[in-house]
Design an enzyme around this catalytic site. Sequence first.
Site, PDB file in Angstrom:
ATOM      1  N   CYS A  12       0.873  -1.085  -0.076  1.00  0.00           N
ATOM      2  CA  CYS A  12      -0.080  -0.223   0.144  1.00  0.00           C
ATOM      3  C   CYS A  12       0.651   1.290  -0.024  1.00  0.00           C
ATOM      4  O   CYS A  12       2.095   1.192   0.152  1.00  0.00           O
ATOM      5  CB  CYS A  12      -0.891  -0.104   1.294  1.00  0.00           C
ATOM      6  SG  CYS A  12       0.134   0.134   2.636  1.00  0.00           S
ATOM      7  N   HIS A 122      -3.327  -4.168  18.941  1.00  0.00           N
ATOM      8  CA  HIS A 122      -2.537  -3.826  17.878  1.00  0.00           C
ATOM      9  C   HIS A 122      -1.826  -2.433  18.373  1.00  0.00           C
ATOM     10  O   HIS A 122      -2.165  -1.654  18.613  1.00  0.00           O
ATOM     11  CB  HIS A 122      -3.443  -3.592  16.653  1.00  0.00           C
ATOM     12  CG  HIS A 122      -2.556  -3.579  15.339  1.00  0.00           C
ATOM     13  ND1 HIS A 122      -2.011  -2.386  14.931  1.00  0.00           N
ATOM     14  CD2 HIS A 122      -2.409  -4.557  14.413  1.00  0.00           C
ATOM     15  CE1 HIS A 122      -1.695  -2.595  13.723  1.00  0.00           C
ATOM     16  NE2 HIS A 122      -1.788  -3.887  13.346  1.00  0.00           N
ATOM     17  N   GLU A 124      -0.994   0.017  16.133  1.00  0.00           N
ATOM     18  CA  GLU A 124      -1.498   1.249  15.676  1.00  0.00           C
ATOM     19  C   GLU A 124      -2.467   1.563  16.857  1.00  0.00           C
ATOM     20  O   GLU A 124      -2.761   2.770  17.114  1.00  0.00           O
ATOM     21  CB  GLU A 124      -2.214   0.872  14.522  1.00  0.00           C
ATOM     22  CG  GLU A 124      -2.918   2.182  13.950  1.00  0.00           C
ATOM     23  CD  GLU A 124      -4.064   1.747  12.753  1.00  0.00           C
ATOM     24  OE1 GLU A 124      -3.688   1.052  12.025  1.00  0.00           O
ATOM     25  OE2 GLU A 124      -5.093   2.276  12.759  1.00  0.00           O
ATOM     26  N   THR A 161      -7.492   1.840  11.037  1.00  0.00           N
ATOM     27  CA  THR A 161      -7.448   2.180   9.894  1.00  0.00           C
ATOM     28  C   THR A 161      -7.809   0.825   8.714  1.00  0.00           C
ATOM     29  O   THR A 161      -8.267   1.082   7.769  1.00  0.00           O
ATOM     30  CB  THR A 161      -5.989   2.796   9.155  1.00  0.00           C
ATOM     31  OG1 THR A 161      -5.178   1.939   9.695  1.00  0.00           O
ATOM     32  CG2 THR A 161      -5.791   3.982   9.727  1.00  0.00           C
ATOM     33  N   CYS A 193      -8.537   3.468   6.005  1.00  0.00           N
ATOM     34  CA  CYS A 193      -7.785   3.788   5.068  1.00  0.00           C
ATOM     35  C   CYS A 193      -8.449   3.664   3.753  1.00  0.00           C
ATOM     36  O   CYS A 193      -9.046   2.407   3.591  1.00  0.00           O
ATOM     37  CB  CYS A 193      -6.626   2.652   5.217  1.00  0.00           C
ATOM     38  SG  CYS A 193      -5.339   2.517   3.817  1.00  0.00           S
ATOM     39  N   SER A 221      -0.868 -10.549  10.196  1.00  0.00           N
ATOM     40  CA  SER A 221      -1.173  -9.021   9.546  1.00  0.00           C
ATOM     41  C   SER A 221      -2.521  -8.824   9.731  1.00  0.00           C
ATOM     42  O   SER A 221      -3.303  -9.681   9.234  1.00  0.00           O
ATOM     43  CB  SER A 221      -0.339  -8.985   8.157  1.00  0.00           C
ATOM     44  OG  SER A 221      -1.142  -8.080   7.479  1.00  0.00           O
ATOM     45  N   ASN A 223      -4.666  -6.722   8.440  1.00  0.00           N
ATOM     46  CA  ASN A 223      -5.302  -6.304   7.293  1.00  0.00           C
ATOM     47  C   ASN A 223      -5.426  -7.411   6.245  1.00  0.00           C
ATOM     48  O   ASN A 223      -6.408  -7.706   5.593  1.00  0.00           O
ATOM     49  CB  ASN A 223      -4.832  -4.872   6.248  1.00  0.00           C
ATOM     50  CG  ASN A 223      -3.592  -5.200   5.809  1.00  0.00           C
ATOM     51  OD1 ASN A 223      -3.336  -5.831   4.692  1.00  0.00           O
ATOM     52  ND2 ASN A 223      -2.369  -4.942   6.314  1.00  0.00           N
ATOM     53  N   SER A 264       1.242  -5.236   3.224  1.00  0.00           N
ATOM     54  CA  SER A 264       2.857  -5.157   3.636  1.00  0.00           C
ATOM     55  C   SER A 264       3.304  -6.322   2.839  1.00  0.00           C
ATOM     56  O   SER A 264       4.282  -6.979   3.147  1.00  0.00           O
ATOM     57  CB  SER A 264       2.936  -5.191   4.831  1.00  0.00           C
ATOM     58  OG  SER A 264       2.387  -6.250   5.659  1.00  0.00           O
TER      59      SER A 264
HETATM   60 FE1  F3S Z   1      -1.201   1.192   4.433  1.00  0.00          FE
HETATM   61 FE2  F3S Z   1      -1.409   3.204   5.759  1.00  0.00          FE
HETATM   62 FE3  F3S Z   1      -3.478   2.030   4.968  1.00  0.00          FE
HETATM   63  S1  F3S Z   1       0.126   1.631   5.967  1.00  0.00           S
HETATM   64  S2  F3S Z   1      -2.825  -0.110   4.881  1.00  0.00           S
HETATM   65  S3  F3S Z   1      -2.008   2.966   3.638  1.00  0.00           S
HETATM   66  S4  F3S Z   1      -3.162   2.798   6.991  1.00  0.00           S
END
Ligand code: F3S
Length: 303
Positions: A12, A122, A124, A161, A193, A221, A223, A264
């Site tokens: 991302c 987490h 964040e 996010t 996000c 992870s 996400n 990631s």
């Molecule tokens: Fe990446 Fe930032 Fe979204 S790290 S997943 S663009 S919150």
Amino acid sequence: MKVECASNIGFCFGVRRAINILEKTASERGGVETLGALVHNQQVLNRLSGMGVRVVKNIDDISGCTVAISSHGVGPAVLAELKSKGLEIVDTTCPFVKRAQVAAKRFHDAGFFTVIYGDVNHPEVKGILGWAGGNGLATLNPQGLDDIPDLSRYIGVLSQTTQIPTGFTSFVKNVIDQALVKDAEIRIADTLCHDIRDRQSAALELAGRVDLMLVIGGHNSANTRHLLDLCKTVSNTHLIETASELQTDWLKGVSRIGITSGASTDETTISEVCSYLDSFQPELSFKLALAYVTIHLLFRRNK
Ligand code: F3S
């Protein structure tokens, strides 16, 4: 067998940005330490480690005079402690995470109690809670505020996010239902996000058209796991970190495979999975297996 990748795949914007900053810093200074893992992906961390990027778990473990903050960000107390030690800070906090931190600080400054729809463990979320000034909590209870006693009349709601948008929407609806009958005032900040939103809808659309969906990314992870949960609702789906975790059993009778990845996951890992699938021919594998069994039986009979 047809293999198709989702339209939004690979790093991302926030992870790519953080990696670029770290690579530049490491090459200029001959190495750099990051407080906590930059991302939850071991392959990326291995590559960065080869460039001199070292992960430290605690502030006391920092041995150099420069420290990088990961894309997940940190709270103000951590920032203050790093500064008090005279460390130079390289901040790779993702701008989307920063936006959530700013929202939490605004709630706090206005006297609102912050409720984060997210995983309290987490990094964040821990950082965002810090910006809420200790006047907040995080929960993933879909029922909203059921388990929160003595709730403030002034409530600010935001999301981690990377949460699934529909999950956040229904959480907010439940909060409204529960709080408004108690003369509450509610503020809501959309802190999801954009990349994750697009990635999830692209993955879901593809999952609806294939027999098998593969989600490539770190097992830890957040996400990536959300992509797995979403795709599972419409297709047979597996999460793999690398091509070595692919099981040929999954490919039996499958003619269309969809691929998506966590935010990631690097392109090399995705290419390796695609190359493996491109070269995989179920008929050939079956014949090889048959040949192996035959040879094995002949060998035993002649013993
Ligand atoms: Fe990446 Fe930032 Fe979204 S790290 S997943 S663009 S919150």
